[in-house]
Motif scaffolding. Structure first.
Motif, PDB file in Angstrom:
ATOM      1  N   UNK A 345       0.866  -1.173   0.000  1.00  0.00           N
ATOM      2  CA  UNK A 345       0.000   0.000   0.000  1.00  0.00           C
ATOM      3  C   UNK A 345       0.904   1.224   0.000  1.00  0.00           C
ATOM      4  N   UNK A 346       0.894   1.967  -1.077  1.00  0.00           N
ATOM      5  CA  UNK A 346       1.817   3.082  -1.241  1.00  0.00           C
ATOM      6  C   UNK A 346       1.727   4.039  -0.069  1.00  0.00           C
ATOM      7  N   UNK A 347       2.895   4.457   0.412  1.00  0.00           N
ATOM      8  CA  UNK A 347       3.060   5.408   1.516  1.00  0.00           C
ATOM      9  C   UNK A 347       2.709   4.810   2.873  1.00  0.00           C
ATOM     10  N   UNK A 348       2.265   3.558   2.925  1.00  0.00           N
ATOM     11  CA  UNK A 348       1.999   2.915   4.210  1.00  0.00           C
ATOM     12  C   UNK A 348       2.891   1.692   4.439  1.00  0.00           C
ATOM     13  N   UNK A 349       3.127   0.912   3.394  1.00  0.00           N
ATOM     14  CA  UNK A 349       3.863  -0.344   3.552  1.00  0.00           C
ATOM     15  C   UNK A 349       5.354  -0.081   3.676  1.00  0.00           C
ATOM     16  N   UNK A 350       5.957  -0.618   4.739  1.00  0.00           N
ATOM     17  CA  UNK A 350       7.402  -0.585   4.901  1.00  0.00           C
ATOM     18  C   UNK A 350       8.022  -1.931   4.563  1.00  0.00           C
ATOM     19  N   UNK A 351       7.238  -2.988   4.726  1.00  0.00           N
ATOM     20  CA  UNK A 351       7.720  -4.336   4.411  1.00  0.00           C
ATOM     21  C   UNK A 351       6.515  -5.233   4.211  1.00  0.00           C
ATOM     22  N   UNK A 352       6.639  -6.190   3.308  1.00  0.00           N
ATOM     23  CA  UNK A 352       5.579  -7.175   3.104  1.00  0.00           C
ATOM     24  C   UNK A 352       6.197  -8.452   2.564  1.00  0.00           C
TER      25      UNK A 352
END
Length: 391
Positions: A345-352
């Motif tokens: 999720x752009x601007x929210x995800x730092x790692x997945x």
């Protein structure tokens, strides 16, 4: 500048798998078929849109953040996992490799989690829902208690309290039976006194405290839960009778959502803890197969922000994720035995990642370190929160 291989060599051996995935990504750009704009902040390794695969998303500006090897430290340590309810044979009724291998995957996760729990002197386990697939348990004496949990998580380091919350699959069976199992103290590890509940613990000898606030996200969104149930019936995973039974159990929940939200606000408002963590099965934000939960964005997210909550722990999507929004850390930890899909999720995800495993949390008076560890024992991601309450 360093070559890719030289840069990777600077990191620890424990990072080898993630490094190899990123090398493969950079060597073969075709593996990184992502949308041009929204996902331009990220590198992707593996096939993140195919169920049953392994993959990792990292940010281009920080592709391999350093990870410390988990060791015992002053303070409080605990492990958590979600969507772990596949034991010996209860998930292979869905005929695909992901589900047929889920029992073995769960066993690997349990073994690694037990080793890490022993290494760090873990004090408890957080169970984030979907504790028993696909239809919960029938009673406090259901054989699944043994075949899914007691026979799998029987190592000495996991003979600690298990603080639990309920997931949608738990509610597709007799959710009350999991509460009754706790009250009957059939296995004293299992702590689930009510559908939603709270407890506090000292953070070792630091003088700080941490409060856990468990919510029942199914009660907060029965419509969404019913929608997923219909999908499971269409897939042949559950019988049509399950919908009839679920509707019967929830018919009396006319005011249950409002009552829980009122309880949640009162609980958060009254907290004096130095660390405050809310836990529920459905994620607020997620890039996984189910995605974010709009109802929780509308009802729970404002309370997390208003009352200075440090983190929200969830499962539901069979992934490992770290997202941030408006000062709250969101951890999705639903990779206990099954493999989903994920996108950032752009601007929210730092790692997945889609990488079966669990999360280790180590807290002291000033920091909370969350480490995501996969079923090979590799610490694939680590993030540190700084204390923001009672400063």
């Amino acid at each position: 500048s360093l070559s890719v291989s030289e840069a990777m060599a600077q990191h620890t051996v424990e990072r080898a798998v993630l490094a190899a995935l990123l090398i493969a990504l950079l060597a073969s750009p075709s593996h990184a078929a992502v949308d041009e704009d929204e996902e331009s902040l990220y590198l992707v390794a593996g096939r993140c849109t195919e169920f049953g695969q392994r993959c990792i998303f990292t940010r281009k500006d920080n592709p391999l953040p350093p990870v410390e090897e988990p060791t015992a430290k002053p303070g409080l340590a605990f492990v958590s996992l979600g969507d772990w309810g596949c034991g010996a044979g209860n998930c292979d009724t869905k005929h695909d490799p992901n589900h047929e291998q889920a029992g073995n995957t769960q066993m690997k996760v349990a073994e690694v989690m037990a080793k890490v729990a022993a290494d760090v002197d873990s004090s408890l386990v957080l169970a984030l829902g979907d504790n028993f697939y696909f239809q919960g348990v029938d009673s406090p004496y259901d054989p699944l208690w043994h075949t899914v949990w007691q026979s799998r998580f029987n190592q000495p380091s996991l003979q600690t309290p298990w603080f639990a919350c309920l997931g949608n699959h738990d509610h597709y069976g007799n959710a009350q039976a999991q509460i009754d199992f706790s009250h009957l103290a059939i296995d004293r590890r299992w702590i689930l006194p009510n559908y939603y509940w709270t407890t506090s613990r000292p953070v070792g000898d630091t003088g700080a405290t941490i409060q856990f606030v468990f919510i029942d996200t199914v009660i907060l969104d029965t419509g969404y839960t019913r929608q997923i149930l219909r999908e499971k019936i269409e897939e042949g995973v559950l019988a049509p009778q399950a919908l009839h039974d679920f509707n019967g159990r929830t018919a009396g929940w006319v005011h249950a959502e409002v009552e829980q939200l009122q309880w949640l606000e009162e609980t958060l408002a009254g907290s004096t803890a130095d660390w405050l963590v809310v836990l529920g099965h459905y994620p607020v934000f997620s890039g996984g197969e189910h995605g974010s939960t709009p109802s929780l964005i509308n009802t729970v997210k404002p309370l997390l922000e208003k009352y200075n909550v440090d983190a929200y722990f969830a499962g539901h999507d069979h992934t490992l994720q770290h997202l941030e929004d408006s000062g709250v850390a969101y951890y999705v930890n639903g990779n206990g035995c099954l493999r989903g899909v994920v996108k950032p999720l752009t601007d929210r995800t730092l790692f997945a990642a889609v990488d079966p495993g669990f999360m280790l949390t180590q807290v002291d008076a000033d920091t909370m370190v969350n480490t995501m560890i996969d079923d090979g024992g590799r610490a694939v991601y680590q993030h540190t929160l700084q204390r923001k309450r009672n400063l």
